[in-house]
Design a protein around this motif. Structure first.
Motif, PDB file in Angstrom:
ATOM      1  N   GLN A 281       0.960  -1.278  -0.065  1.00 44.45           N
ATOM      2  CA  GLN A 281      -0.002   0.149  -0.013  1.00 44.45           C
ATOM      3  C   GLN A 281       0.921   1.313  -0.090  1.00 44.45           C
ATOM      4  N   VAL A 282       1.394   1.702  -1.193  1.00 43.64           N
ATOM      5  CA  VAL A 282       2.336   3.004  -1.270  1.00 43.64           C
ATOM      6  C   VAL A 282       1.573   3.558  -2.581  1.00 43.64           C
ATOM      7  N   CYS A 283       1.964   4.966  -2.177  1.00 45.97           N
ATOM      8  CA  CYS A 283       1.757   5.846  -3.285  1.00 45.97           C
ATOM      9  C   CYS A 283       2.227   7.190  -2.964  1.00 45.97           C
ATOM     10  N   VAL A 284       2.844   8.149  -3.645  1.00 47.18           N
ATOM     11  CA  VAL A 284       3.311   9.459  -3.539  1.00 47.18           C
ATOM     12  C   VAL A 284       2.721  10.437  -4.576  1.00 47.18           C
ATOM     13  N   HIS A 285       2.856  11.690  -4.178  1.00 48.99           N
ATOM     14  CA  HIS A 285       2.430  12.543  -4.803  1.00 48.99           C
ATOM     15  C   HIS A 285       3.118  12.963  -6.539  1.00 48.99           C
ATOM     16  N   ALA A 286       4.262  12.709  -6.502  1.00 47.14           N
ATOM     17  CA  ALA A 286       5.085  12.851  -7.602  1.00 47.14           C
ATOM     18  C   ALA A 286       6.197  11.748  -7.689  1.00 47.14           C
ATOM     19  N   PHE A 287       7.007  11.837  -8.909  1.00 45.07           N
ATOM     20  CA  PHE A 287       8.122  11.254  -8.977  1.00 45.07           C
ATOM     21  C   PHE A 287       9.080  12.092  -9.815  1.00 45.07           C
ATOM     22  N   ILE A 288      10.438  12.169  -9.532  1.00 47.11           N
ATOM     23  CA  ILE A 288      11.427  12.786 -10.409  1.00 47.11           C
ATOM     24  C   ILE A 288      12.463  11.863 -10.943  1.00 47.11           C
TER      25      ILE A 288
ATOM     26  N   TYR B  86       6.578  14.041 -12.452  1.00 43.06           N
ATOM     27  CA  TYR B  86       5.477  13.643 -12.844  1.00 43.06           C
ATOM     28  C   TYR B  86       4.495  13.704 -11.460  1.00 43.06           C
ATOM     29  N   GLN B  87       3.554  14.542 -11.528  1.00 36.99           N
ATOM     30  CA  GLN B  87       2.504  14.535 -10.452  1.00 36.99           C
ATOM     31  C   GLN B  87       1.783  13.165 -10.699  1.00 36.99           C
ATOM     32  N   THR B  88       1.666  12.603  -9.413  1.00 32.88           N
ATOM     33  CA  THR B  88       0.875  11.172  -9.612  1.00 32.88           C
ATOM     34  C   THR B  88      -0.246  11.209  -8.722  1.00 32.88           C
ATOM     35  N   LEU B  89      -0.580  12.036  -7.783  1.00 31.09           N
ATOM     36  CA  LEU B  89      -1.815  12.126  -6.983  1.00 31.09           C
ATOM     37  C   LEU B  89      -2.074  13.780  -7.003  1.00 31.09           C
ATOM     38  N   PRO B  90      -3.350  14.288  -6.715  1.00 29.80           N
ATOM     39  CA  PRO B  90      -3.760  15.553  -6.454  1.00 29.80           C
ATOM     40  C   PRO B  90      -2.958  16.016  -5.330  1.00 29.80           C
ATOM     41  N   TRP B  91      -2.480  17.258  -5.161  1.00 31.39           N
ATOM     42  CA  TRP B  91      -1.464  17.760  -4.216  1.00 31.39           C
ATOM     43  C   TRP B  91      -2.223  17.587  -2.828  1.00 31.39           C
ATOM     44  N   ASN B  92      -3.402  17.653  -2.669  1.00 32.45           N
ATOM     45  CA  ASN B  92      -4.442  17.767  -1.408  1.00 32.45           C
ATOM     46  C   ASN B  92      -4.720  16.405  -1.028  1.00 32.45           C
ATOM     47  N   HIS B  93      -4.222  15.388  -2.005  1.00 27.27           N
ATOM     48  CA  HIS B  93      -4.911  13.786  -1.350  1.00 27.27           C
ATOM     49  C   HIS B  93      -3.816  13.334  -0.428  1.00 27.27           C
TER      50      HIS B  93
ATOM     51  N   HIS C 119       1.668  15.929   4.936  1.00 24.33           N
ATOM     52  CA  HIS C 119       2.862  16.515   4.121  1.00 24.33           C
ATOM     53  C   HIS C 119       2.409  15.819   2.611  1.00 24.33           C
ATOM     54  N   ILE C 120       3.086  16.428   1.646  1.00 26.35           N
ATOM     55  CA  ILE C 120       2.855  16.018   0.213  1.00 26.35           C
ATOM     56  C   ILE C 120       4.320  15.425   0.275  1.00 26.35           C
ATOM     57  N   GLY C 121       4.237  14.357  -0.528  1.00 25.46           N
ATOM     58  CA  GLY C 121       5.538  13.592  -0.344  1.00 25.46           C
ATOM     59  C   GLY C 121       5.806  13.106  -1.907  1.00 25.46           C
ATOM     60  N   PHE C 122       7.070  13.062  -2.380  1.00 25.06           N
ATOM     61  CA  PHE C 122       7.522  12.716  -3.497  1.00 25.06           C
ATOM     62  C   PHE C 122       8.818  11.909  -3.598  1.00 25.06           C
ATOM     63  N   GLU C 123       9.095  11.124  -4.746  1.00 29.95           N
ATOM     64  CA  GLU C 123      10.118  10.317  -4.703  1.00 29.95           C
ATOM     65  C   GLU C 123      11.013  10.761  -5.733  1.00 29.95           C
TER      66      GLU C 123
END
Length: 232
Positions: free
Chosen positions: A66-73, A84-91, A104-108
């Motif tokens: 069960q993993v998901c972030v808001h963006a990847f670089i 790439y934004q992968t979730l809405p920022w407020n999700h 927190h917004i999280g990105f990888e």
């Protein structure tokens, strides 16, 4: 920043539909030697390239987690760096393994073999620009940015060391990262040239007697005006 959007709508995190009011940003790095965005973001949109194993995160539980972030670089198929934004920022994401998911917004950042300075500098700069963008969007500052390992130190994230280890190999730290974000947030635009001062002269009259002209000139100077007597 080279920003694209591909929301992971098949991920269970997205389908949970919970939202947050972002209070901070958490920086992660993937911990795997694969800098390609297609490993995590899919399906191919014409820029990412085809993931031959179809193990990207746009599925219910990628790799059974069960993993998901808001963006990847990371890298596009042509080698260019992108976000790439992968979730809405407020999700509400599933990235911290703790209560930071609620705030927190999280990105990888996609890691490579950790030795390529050129790639590191590219994704590091991209990550700074993403954080500047998110700070402006949500009214945050560089003080609201932490690494995953700092989240653990604060008791709001699981025990991970990212991105500290990778950053340190290239002489960087989260303090350096925050300083770079702060510098971009506080840039003041300065005029490139100064318009020269303009003066406008006003003739107030003509006098047949010199004493009358001198008296008028004294009154003008007393009022802050400059002038002289011209004889015709």
């Amino acid at each position: 920043m080279n920003l694209h959007k591909l929301i992971l709508t098949n991920n269970a995190c997205y389908k949970a539909g919970k939202t947050i009011t972002p209070k901070g940003i958490m920086v992660h790095s993937t911990g795997a030697n694969n800098p390609n965005l297609k490993r995590y973001v899919g399906p191919d949109d014409g820029l990412l390239g085809k993931n031959q194993y179809d193990n990207h995160w746009n599925q219910d539980k990628p790799d059974g987690q069960q993993v998901c972030v808001h963006a990847f670089i990371g890298k596009l198929a042509d080698g260019k760096i992108a976000t790439y934004q992968t979730l809405p920022w407020n999700h509400r994401g599933w990235h911290a393994g703790g209560s930071a998911n609620d705030t927190h917004i999280g990105f990888e950042i996609c890691e490579d073999g950790l030795t390529d300075a050129f790639y590191f500098n590219k994704v590091y700069t991209e990550a700074v620009e993403l954080c500047v963008y998110l700070c402006k969007l949500h009214g945050l500052t560089e003080k609201d940015i932490i690494g995953h390992y700092e989240g653990h130190q604060k008791g709001i994230a699981s025990n991970h060391g990212d991105p500290k280890i990778w950053f340190a190999k290239h002489g960087k730290s989260m303090d350096n990262f925050r300083a770079a974000v702060k510098a971009s947030l506080t840039v003041v635009m300065k005029p490139t040239e100064t318009e020269p001062q303009k003066y406008y002269r006003v003739q107030v009259g003509a006098f047949s007697l010199k004493t009358n002209a001198e008296n008028m000139l004294k009154e003008l100077k007393a009022a802050g005006f400059d002038g002289y007597i011209k004889y015709n």
